[in-house]
Design a protein around this motif. Structure first.
Motif, mmCIF file in Angstrom:
data_model
loop_
_atom_site.group_PDB
_atom_site.id
_atom_site.type_symbol
_atom_site.label_atom_id
_atom_site.label_comp_id
_atom_site.label_asym_id
_atom_site.label_seq_id
_atom_site.Cartn_x
_atom_site.Cartn_y
_atom_site.Cartn_z
ATOM 1 N N SER A 109 0.830 -1.201 0.000
ATOM 2 C CA SER A 109 0.000 0.000 0.000
ATOM 3 C C SER A 109 0.868 1.256 0.000
ATOM 4 C CB SER A 109 -0.910 0.018 1.232
ATOM 5 O OG SER A 109 -1.585 1.261 1.333
ATOM 6 N N ARG A 110 0.787 2.024 -1.071
ATOM 7 C CA ARG A 110 1.549 3.277 -1.128
ATOM 8 C C ARG A 110 0.869 4.377 -0.327
ATOM 9 N NH1 ARG A 110 2.227 0.294 -5.453
ATOM 10 N NH2 ARG A 110 4.391 -0.066 -6.131
ATOM 11 N N VAL A 111 -0.462 4.357 -0.276
ATOM 12 C CA VAL A 111 -1.165 5.329 0.566
ATOM 13 C C VAL A 111 -0.785 5.117 2.031
ATOM 14 C CG1 VAL A 111 -3.429 6.047 1.432
ATOM 15 C CG2 VAL A 111 -3.090 5.672 -1.014
ATOM 16 N N GLY A 112 -0.843 3.864 2.483
ATOM 17 C CA GLY A 112 -0.439 3.559 3.852
ATOM 18 C C GLY A 112 1.016 3.893 4.105
ATOM 19 N N ALA A 113 1.858 3.682 3.099
ATOM 20 C CA ALA A 113 3.287 3.964 3.250
ATOM 21 C C ALA A 113 3.539 5.455 3.418
ATOM 22 C CB ALA A 113 4.051 3.422 2.045
ATOM 23 N N VAL A 114 2.884 6.275 2.593
ATOM 24 C CA VAL A 114 3.051 7.730 2.694
ATOM 25 C C VAL A 114 2.574 8.221 4.056
ATOM 26 C CG1 VAL A 114 2.277 9.961 1.798
ATOM 27 C CG2 VAL A 114 2.929 8.137 0.215
ATOM 28 N N ALA A 115 1.378 7.779 4.466
ATOM 29 C CA ALA A 115 0.809 8.244 5.730
ATOM 30 C C ALA A 115 1.656 7.807 6.917
ATOM 31 C CB ALA A 115 -0.621 7.724 5.869
ATOM 32 N N ALA A 116 2.101 6.552 6.924
ATOM 33 C CA ALA A 116 2.900 6.051 8.047
ATOM 34 C C ALA A 116 4.259 6.734 8.107
ATOM 35 C CB ALA A 116 3.072 4.539 7.923
ATOM 36 N N ALA A 117 4.885 6.922 6.952
ATOM 37 C CA ALA A 117 6.206 7.557 6.926
ATOM 38 C C ALA A 117 6.135 8.990 7.440
ATOM 39 C CB ALA A 117 6.766 7.528 5.507
ATOM 40 N N MET A 358 -3.317 0.445 7.576
ATOM 41 C CA MET A 358 -3.981 1.269 6.561
ATOM 42 C C MET A 358 -4.103 0.506 5.247
ATOM 43 S SD MET A 358 -2.305 5.017 7.268
ATOM 44 C CE MET A 358 -1.308 5.161 8.750
ATOM 45 N N GLY A 359 -3.039 -0.200 4.888
ATOM 46 C CA GLY A 359 -3.108 -1.004 3.673
ATOM 47 C C GLY A 359 -4.165 -2.073 3.756
ATOM 48 N N ALA A 360 -4.280 -2.717 4.915
ATOM 49 C CA ALA A 360 -5.289 -3.774 5.092
ATOM 50 C C ALA A 360 -6.699 -3.213 5.009
ATOM 51 C CB ALA A 360 -5.071 -4.474 6.440
ATOM 52 N N LEU A 361 -6.930 -2.036 5.594
ATOM 53 C CA LEU A 361 -8.265 -1.428 5.531
ATOM 54 C C LEU A 361 -8.628 -1.045 4.098
ATOM 55 C CD1 LEU A 361 -8.141 0.799 8.743
ATOM 56 C CD2 LEU A 361 -9.595 -1.206 8.352
ATOM 57 N N LEU A 362 -7.662 -0.540 3.357
ATOM 58 C CA LEU A 362 -7.928 -0.212 1.951
ATOM 59 C C LEU A 362 -8.212 -1.468 1.141
ATOM 60 C CD1 LEU A 362 -5.221 2.567 1.454
ATOM 61 C CD2 LEU A 362 -7.693 2.870 1.252
ATOM 62 N N VAL A 374 -15.105 2.368 -4.513
ATOM 63 C CA VAL A 374 -14.369 3.546 -4.989
ATOM 64 C C VAL A 374 -14.513 4.699 -3.994
ATOM 65 C CG1 VAL A 374 -14.256 5.318 -6.777
ATOM 66 C CG2 VAL A 374 -14.489 2.900 -7.417
ATOM 67 N N ALA A 375 -15.764 4.947 -3.565
ATOM 68 C CA ALA A 375 -16.000 6.047 -2.619
ATOM 69 C C ALA A 375 -15.286 5.807 -1.296
ATOM 70 C CB ALA A 375 -17.501 6.217 -2.398
ATOM 71 N N ALA A 376 -15.369 4.573 -0.787
ATOM 72 C CA ALA A 376 -14.732 4.261 0.490
ATOM 73 C C ALA A 376 -13.210 4.330 0.385
ATOM 74 C CB ALA A 376 -15.168 2.877 0.961
ATOM 75 N N SER A 377 -12.669 3.857 -0.736
ATOM 76 C CA SER A 377 -11.218 3.897 -0.918
ATOM 77 C C SER A 377 -10.706 5.332 -0.955
ATOM 78 C CB SER A 377 -10.824 3.174 -2.209
ATOM 79 O OG SER A 377 -11.141 1.802 -2.138
ATOM 80 N N ILE A 378 -11.429 6.185 -1.693
ATOM 81 C CA ILE A 378 -11.017 7.590 -1.770
ATOM 82 C C ILE A 378 -11.138 8.252 -0.396
ATOM 83 C CG2 ILE A 378 -11.612 9.839 -2.750
ATOM 84 C CD1 ILE A 378 -12.450 8.370 -5.305
ATOM 85 N N GLY A 379 -12.235 7.973 0.291
ATOM 86 C CA GLY A 379 -12.428 8.567 1.615
ATOM 87 C C GLY A 379 -11.350 8.148 2.596
ATOM 88 N N LEU A 380 -11.057 6.837 2.628
ATOM 89 C CA LEU A 380 -10.019 6.356 3.531
ATOM 90 C C LEU A 380 -8.659 6.939 3.171
ATOM 91 C CD1 LEU A 380 -10.773 2.559 4.143
ATOM 92 C CD2 LEU A 380 -10.785 4.403 5.825
ATOM 93 N N ALA A 381 -8.357 6.985 1.875
ATOM 94 C CA ALA A 381 -7.067 7.533 1.446
ATOM 95 C C ALA A 381 -6.913 8.985 1.894
ATOM 96 C CB ALA A 381 -6.924 7.416 -0.070
ATOM 97 N N VAL A 382 -7.981 9.779 1.745
ATOM 98 C CA VAL A 382 -7.933 11.181 2.168
ATOM 99 C C VAL A 382 -7.705 11.276 3.674
ATOM 100 C CG1 VAL A 382 -9.300 13.294 2.408
ATOM 101 C CG2 VAL A 382 -9.305 12.037 0.244
#
Length: 500
Positions: A109-117, A358-362, A374-382
């Motif tokens: 998960s790159r979203v999880g990676a960015v947020a965690a880093a 975060m990656g697991a939730l996505l 799609v909506a949930a993924s975008i919302g979680l990513a934000v």
């Protein structure tokens, strides 16, 4: 992988390079804005000048830190102090990148990676060490790099990565000896990954040779002690004295000074510190991520996971858990005031766990009906990407050293008054000022005739050099006549021995 990436692998490679650089660059930009601009205090000032005089600082001597800071000291920007502060900021940014890469390797998960880093980047303890000259940002980077390379080896089984990982680990002993707490984790992963190959004579010889090369860094301490540099915490060299110094027997009560009855309370304090670094939501995500990594390690790989980079198997979780546990047990059983800083590598591992959550939730919401997914993924990513903004806002004023010029002014005023041949008496209560003055004299003005002495050596310098001391009520003041120095409030010049 979307269709555009499938058709254009160069775009995928560009993304894989660009994202971690952007994350590290964002952290570095924040560190630069909050960085101490010049002279530090206490240990910070000492680490700013120690490489200039090829000295031996306290504790273990830090030969790797000294060598690298010597290189940074040659940069053609700012003062020497600024360059060494910048070195901390740069290695902190590299440590942030290792968090990103670890999360991608473990969860994809790159979203999880960015947020965690970024959550790790702006955590209170780590950010505070990223803006001053200290050994802890380099320590975090080296530990993060060791974890990353060894997990990459575990996945690929490429011997070169094993040797690189062990080589980095051996090198890290020259920066901060708390990396010894990783020994159980490293041994576990190496043996669990390739149990038969590990004990082959050729591999054992190669790994042992790498560890020996790491130990050879400490020849610096032995050689320089014989040469008696301006800063020499070891003192005159002897093998017995060196072993006593290296084993920290001179710090009784600081190491594992807490009994079994204290451990429940120490665990409570550790958990509170974790929550303070990542706040309630990050704290919850960290434990969820640890559980998810453990749970998924017992499942077979799902379709597409191998392509996405997800690691399966018990070993990655156990390796990270052992690493975090070793750091936490040592840190929480250290009696000195720096135990919170010793825990920074444990915070790094915990940030990786949070990124995995975060990656697991996505991944979970991607299995929902298409529109909802799609909506949930975008919302979680934000939400995930916005999370690091809160610690950025909360901690900025707490760690911001950009306006701190106090010790630089103190040191410059002393140097302008005392001149290049001063002798300064040590003071336990004015250690911060003392080291700032030594930085100004040795590091900035290159006054290598200036001296810092214990009270027992005052007689040898009286009448030969101007001898300055703080009027701090120390017992030796009863023996010596002194005169105030109007330009230096709180200091006196010792002029002779009082009549008996």
């Amino acid at each position: 992988m979307n269709a555009l990436e499938a058709e254009h692998p160069r775009l995928r490679r560009l993304r894989d390079w660009l994202l971690p650089l952007l994350v590290g660059g964002a952290a570095l930009a924040v560190y630069y804005q909050t960085m101490l601009p010049g002279t530090g205090w206490g240990d910070i000032a000492r680490f700013q000048y120690v490489a200039r005089v090829w000295g031996i600082p306290h504790r273990f001597g830090y030969p790797l830190y000294i060598a690298i800071s010597r290189l940074f000291g040659e940069l053609p920007v700012g003062s020497l102090a600024f360059r060494i502060n910048l070195m901390s900021a740069l290695f902190a940014a590299l440590a942030v990148i290792t968090v990103y890469l670890l999360v991608v390797l473990l969860s994809g998960s790159r979203v999880g990676a960015v947020a965690a880093a970024l959550a790790f980047a702006f955590s209170r303890a780590f950010w505070g060490q990223a803006v001053v000259a200290e050994v802890y940002s380099l320590n975090a980077f080296l530990i993060g790099a060791v974890l990353l390379v060894l997990l990459a080896w575990h996945r690929s089984r490429r011997p070169a990565l094993l040797y690189l990982g062990i080589g980095l680990y051996a090198l890290s002993f020259g920066n901060h000896m708390t990396v010894v707490t990783l020994v159980p984790a490293v041994l576990y992963l190496v043996i669990a990954t390739e149990p038969r190959a590990t004990f082959r004579p050729g591999r054992l010889l190669a790994l042992g040779g790498l560890m020996l090369l790491g130990a050879l860094q400490y020849l610096y301490v032995i050689i320089r002690a014989h040469q008696e540099p301006l800063l020499n915490e070891l003192g005159p060299f002897s093998w017995g004295g060196w072993l006593y110094w290296m084993t920290r027997n001179r710090f009784p009560g600081q190491f594992f000074g807490f009994g079994l009855g204290d451990q429940v309370d120490r665990v409570r304090i550790f958990l509170e510190l974790l929550e303070k670094q990542f706040y309630r939501w990050g704290y919850i995500l960290g434990w969820v991520g640890a559980w998810e990594l453990l749970r998924s390690s017992k499942q077979a790989a799902l379709p597409g996971e191998e392509r996405r980079g997800t690691l399966r198997g018990t070993e990655p979780f156990a390796f990270l858990a052992l690493a975090m546990l070793g750091i936490a047990v040592f840190g929480m059983n250290y009696g000195g005031v720096t135990f919170r800083i010793y825990l920074i590598p444990a915070y790094l591992v915990f940030a990786v766990f949070a990124g995995c959550a975060m990656g697991a939730l996505l991944d979970l919401v991607r299995g929902w009906p298409r529109g909802l997914a799609v909506a949930a993924s975008i919302g979680l990513a934000v939400v995930f990407l916005a999370m690091p903004l809160y610690p950025l806002w909360q901690n900025w004023n707490l760690v911001d050293e950009s306006g701190n010029i106090y010790y630089g002014l103190v040191a410059e005023r002393f140097a302008d008054t005392a001149g290049p041949d001063f002798v300064l008496v040590d003071s336990e209560t004015r250690y911060d000022d003392l080291e700032a003055i030594l930085y100004e004299a040795w590091g900035e003005r290159e006054w290598y005739e200036a001296r810092w002495i214990p009270p027992g050596e005052i007689d040898a310098w009286l009448g030969r050099r101007p001898v300055y001391a703080w009027d701090d009520g120390a017992a030796y003041h009863q023996r010596y006549a002194s005169e105030p120095v109007p330009e230096l409030p709180g200091m006196v010049r010792l002029t002779g021995v009082k009549d008996q």
